[in-house]
Motif scaffolding. Structure first.
Motif, PDB file in Angstrom:
ATOM      1  N   LEU A  28      41.480  47.692  98.316  1.00 27.64           N
ATOM      2  CA  LEU A  28      42.054  48.709  99.193  1.00 27.64           C
ATOM      3  C   LEU A  28      43.203  49.447  98.509  1.00 27.64           C
ATOM      4  O   LEU A  28      43.346  50.665  98.658  1.00 27.64           O
ATOM      5  N   ARG A  29      44.010  48.724  97.747  1.00 26.49           N
ATOM      6  CA  ARG A  29      45.105  49.376  97.011  1.00 26.49           C
ATOM      7  C   ARG A  29      44.553  50.326  95.953  1.00 26.49           C
ATOM      8  O   ARG A  29      45.077  51.413  95.751  1.00 26.49           O
ATOM      9  N   SER A  30      43.489  49.923  95.301  1.00 24.67           N
ATOM     10  CA  SER A  30      42.843  50.793  94.320  1.00 24.67           C
ATOM     11  C   SER A  30      42.301  52.055  94.987  1.00 24.67           C
ATOM     12  O   SER A  30      42.388  53.154  94.427  1.00 24.67           O
ATOM     13  N   GLU A  31      41.758  51.906  96.182  1.00 21.45           N
ATOM     14  CA  GLU A  31      41.270  53.071  96.926  1.00 21.45           C
ATOM     15  C   GLU A  31      42.421  54.023  97.260  1.00 21.45           C
ATOM     16  O   GLU A  31      42.282  55.242  97.153  1.00 21.45           O
ATOM     17  N   VAL A  32      43.562  53.467  97.653  1.00 24.85           N
ATOM     18  CA  VAL A  32      44.737  54.298  97.936  1.00 24.85           C
ATOM     19  C   VAL A  32      45.174  55.042  96.679  1.00 24.85           C
ATOM     20  O   VAL A  32      45.465  56.238  96.714  1.00 24.85           O
ATOM     21  N   ASN A  33      45.199  54.351  95.549  1.00 29.64           N
ATOM     22  CA  ASN A  33      45.592  54.989  94.286  1.00 29.64           C
ATOM     23  C   ASN A  33      44.642  56.112  93.915  1.00 29.64           C
ATOM     24  O   ASN A  33      45.067  57.170  93.448  1.00 29.64           O
ATOM     25  N   THR A  34      43.335  55.891  94.108  1.00 29.16           N
ATOM     26  CA  THR A  34      42.349  56.920  93.805  1.00 29.16           C
ATOM     27  C   THR A  34      42.533  58.130  94.709  1.00 29.16           C
ATOM     28  O   THR A  34      42.508  59.282  94.238  1.00 29.16           O
ATOM     29  N   CYS A  35      42.743  57.882  95.994  1.00 27.62           N
ATOM     30  CA  CYS A  35      42.949  58.992  96.932  1.00 27.62           C
ATOM     31  C   CYS A  35      44.245  59.738  96.617  1.00 27.62           C
ATOM     32  O   CYS A  35      44.299  60.967  96.721  1.00 27.62           O
ATOM     33  N   PHE A  36      45.277  59.004  96.205  1.00 26.35           N
ATOM     34  CA  PHE A  36      46.528  59.664  95.834  1.00 26.35           C
ATOM     35  C   PHE A  36      46.326  60.546  94.611  1.00 26.35           C
ATOM     36  O   PHE A  36      46.883  61.639  94.530  1.00 26.35           O
ATOM     37  N   SER A  37      45.527  60.073  93.670  1.00 26.47           N
ATOM     38  CA  SER A  37      45.239  60.886  92.486  1.00 26.47           C
ATOM     39  C   SER A  37      44.546  62.184  92.870  1.00 26.47           C
ATOM     40  O   SER A  37      44.828  63.234  92.282  1.00 26.47           O
ATOM     41  N   ASP A  38      43.646  62.114  93.851  1.00 22.06           N
ATOM     42  CA  ASP A  38      42.982  63.331  94.327  1.00 22.06           C
ATOM     43  C   ASP A  38      43.985  64.298  94.956  1.00 22.06           C
ATOM     44  O   ASP A  38      43.967  65.498  94.678  1.00 22.06           O
ATOM     45  N   VAL A  39      44.870  63.764  95.797  1.00 16.42           N
ATOM     46  CA  VAL A  39      45.902  64.604  96.432  1.00 16.42           C
ATOM     47  C   VAL A  39      46.809  65.193  95.364  1.00 16.42           C
ATOM     48  O   VAL A  39      47.130  66.391  95.389  1.00 16.42           O
ATOM     49  N   GLN A  40      47.198  64.370  94.427  1.00 11.52           N
ATOM     50  CA  GLN A  40      48.080  64.826  93.364  1.00 11.52           C
ATOM     51  C   GLN A  40      47.425  65.935  92.557  1.00 11.52           C
ATOM     52  O   GLN A  40      48.060  66.937  92.224  1.00 11.52           O
ATOM     53  N   GLY A  41      46.155  65.783  92.256  1.00 12.94           N
ATOM     54  CA  GLY A  41      45.436  66.817  91.512  1.00 12.94           C
ATOM     55  C   GLY A  41      45.385  68.132  92.269  1.00 12.94           C
ATOM     56  O   GLY A  41      45.591  69.212  91.687  1.00 12.94           O
ATOM     57  N   GLN A  42      45.134  68.060  93.567  1.00 14.36           N
ATOM     58  CA  GLN A  42      45.092  69.281  94.383  1.00 14.36           C
ATOM     59  C   GLN A  42      46.469  69.952  94.438  1.00 14.36           C
ATOM     60  O   GLN A  42      46.580  71.175  94.304  1.00 14.36           O
ATOM     61  N   LEU A  43      47.498  69.148  94.646  1.00 16.85           N
ATOM     62  CA  LEU A  43      48.844  69.720  94.713  1.00 16.85           C
ATOM     63  C   LEU A  43      49.282  70.280  93.360  1.00 16.85           C
ATOM     64  O   LEU A  43      49.980  71.291  93.293  1.00 16.85           O
ATOM     65  N   GLN A  44      48.865  69.632  92.279  1.00 15.76           N
ATOM     66  CA  GLN A  44      49.185  70.165  90.945  1.00 15.76           C
ATOM     67  C   GLN A  44      48.496  71.505  90.722  1.00 15.76           C
ATOM     68  O   GLN A  44      49.068  72.404  90.101  1.00 15.76           O
ATOM     69  N   GLN A  45      47.282  71.640  91.225  1.00 17.12           N
ATOM     70  CA  GLN A  45      46.603  72.928  91.112  1.00 17.12           C
ATOM     71  C   GLN A  45      47.355  74.010  91.880  1.00 17.12           C
ATOM     72  O   GLN A  45      47.467  75.143  91.414  1.00 17.12           O
ATOM     73  N   GLN A  46      47.885  73.645  93.053  1.00 16.16           N
ATOM     74  CA  GLN A  46      48.681  74.618  93.808  1.00 16.16           C
ATOM     75  C   GLN A  46      49.940  74.993  93.038  1.00 16.16           C
ATOM     76  O   GLN A  46      50.321  76.163  92.983  1.00 16.16           O
ATOM     77  N   ALA A  47      50.588  73.999  92.455  1.00 21.46           N
ATOM     78  CA  ALA A  47      51.812  74.274  91.684  1.00 21.46           C
ATOM     79  C   ALA A  47      51.488  75.138  90.471  1.00 21.46           C
ATOM     80  O   ALA A  47      52.231  76.077  90.155  1.00 21.46           O
ATOM     81  N   GLN A  48      50.386  74.852  89.799  1.00 19.80           N
ATOM     82  CA  GLN A  48      49.996  75.653  88.632  1.00 19.80           C
ATOM     83  C   GLN A  48      49.655  77.076  89.036  1.00 19.80           C
ATOM     84  O   GLN A  48      49.967  78.024  88.300  1.00 19.80           O
ATOM     85  N   LEU A  49      49.029  77.234  90.186  1.00 21.59           N
ATOM     86  CA  LEU A  49      48.721  78.581  90.672  1.00 21.59           C
ATOM     87  C   LEU A  49      50.009  79.368  90.887  1.00 21.59           C
ATOM     88  O   LEU A  49      50.115  80.532  90.506  1.00 21.59           O
ATOM     89  N   ALA A  50      50.994  78.707  91.479  1.00 23.42           N
ATOM     90  CA  ALA A  50      52.272  79.375  91.711  1.00 23.42           C
ATOM     91  C   ALA A  50      52.976  79.684  90.393  1.00 23.42           C
ATOM     92  O   ALA A  50      53.573  80.747  90.230  1.00 23.42           O
ATOM     93  N   LEU A  51      52.904  78.752  89.456  1.00 18.79           N
ATOM     94  CA  LEU A  51      53.550  78.987  88.164  1.00 18.79           C
ATOM     95  C   LEU A  51      52.816  80.036  87.338  1.00 18.79           C
ATOM     96  O   LEU A  51      53.384  80.590  86.399  1.00 18.79           O
ATOM     97  N   SER A  52      51.567  80.309  87.698  1.00 22.70           N
ATOM     98  CA  SER A  52      50.808  81.320  86.961  1.00 22.70           C
ATOM     99  C   SER A  52      51.312  82.732  87.254  1.00 22.70           C
ATOM    100  O   SER A  52      50.970  83.667  86.532  1.00 22.70           O
TER     101      SER A  52
END
Length: 167
Positions: A28-52
């Protein structure tokens, strides 16, 4: 002799039960980490879009730049820093709260820029492709956040249950 066999059987049963409960928590902890990585990736894309949104190199351009673009860039830099600090411990409440706060600041900056941009007589400063890309990223991020929240709820429920509570 029968009592020692019974005692060893109970001991083995408890050991296997503890190992099973521990493995479930780690899964279950591994599942949380995987889901957090997905959220982090999406938010990083938003940040990169803004920085673009290219920062002006000429000091005159910097003075004429929309304050909303400056706010978007600043909020995206803040979000990127919070994401980096939250990476090692996705279950740390304070780090997740900082990410949520930074994401909200970036969202408000985008919304303000889009709202104020619509009233500009010279035409919109934000290209429609950029707005459409952001809208898609926001939808994808919301889906990832929903999965992360569900994974955290399952993990917290498993921790609160009797077998895991002892571990």
């Amino acid at each position: 002799m029968t009592s020692s066999i019974l005692a060893w059987s109970v001991f083995a049963l408890l050991v296997f039960w503890a190992v099973g409960a521990y493995n479930r928590l780690m899964r279950l902890r591994s599942e949380v980490n995987t889901c957090f990585s997905d959220v982090q990736g999406q938010l990083q894309q938003q940040a990169q879009l803004a920085l673009s949104l290219a920062a002006p190199t000429d000091p005159q351009e910097a003075e004429d730049e929309s304050p909303f673009l400056t706010q978007i860039r600043g909020a995206s830099t803040q979000l990127a820093a919070c994401l980096e600090s939250g990476r090692p411990k996705p279950l740390d409440h304070e780090r997740v709260a900082a990410i949520v706060s930074a994401s909200a600041v970036l969202t408000r900056a985008w919304e303000r820029a889009e709202r104020e941009d619509a009233h500009d007589l010279a035409g919109p400063q934000l290209p429609s492709e950029l707005i459409d890309t952001r809208a898609r990223l926001v939808r994808d991020t919301q889906a990832a956040i929903t999965q992360f929240d569900a994974a955290v709820v399952r993990y917290n429920a498993a921790i609160a249950q009797f077998p895991a509570l002892l571990l």
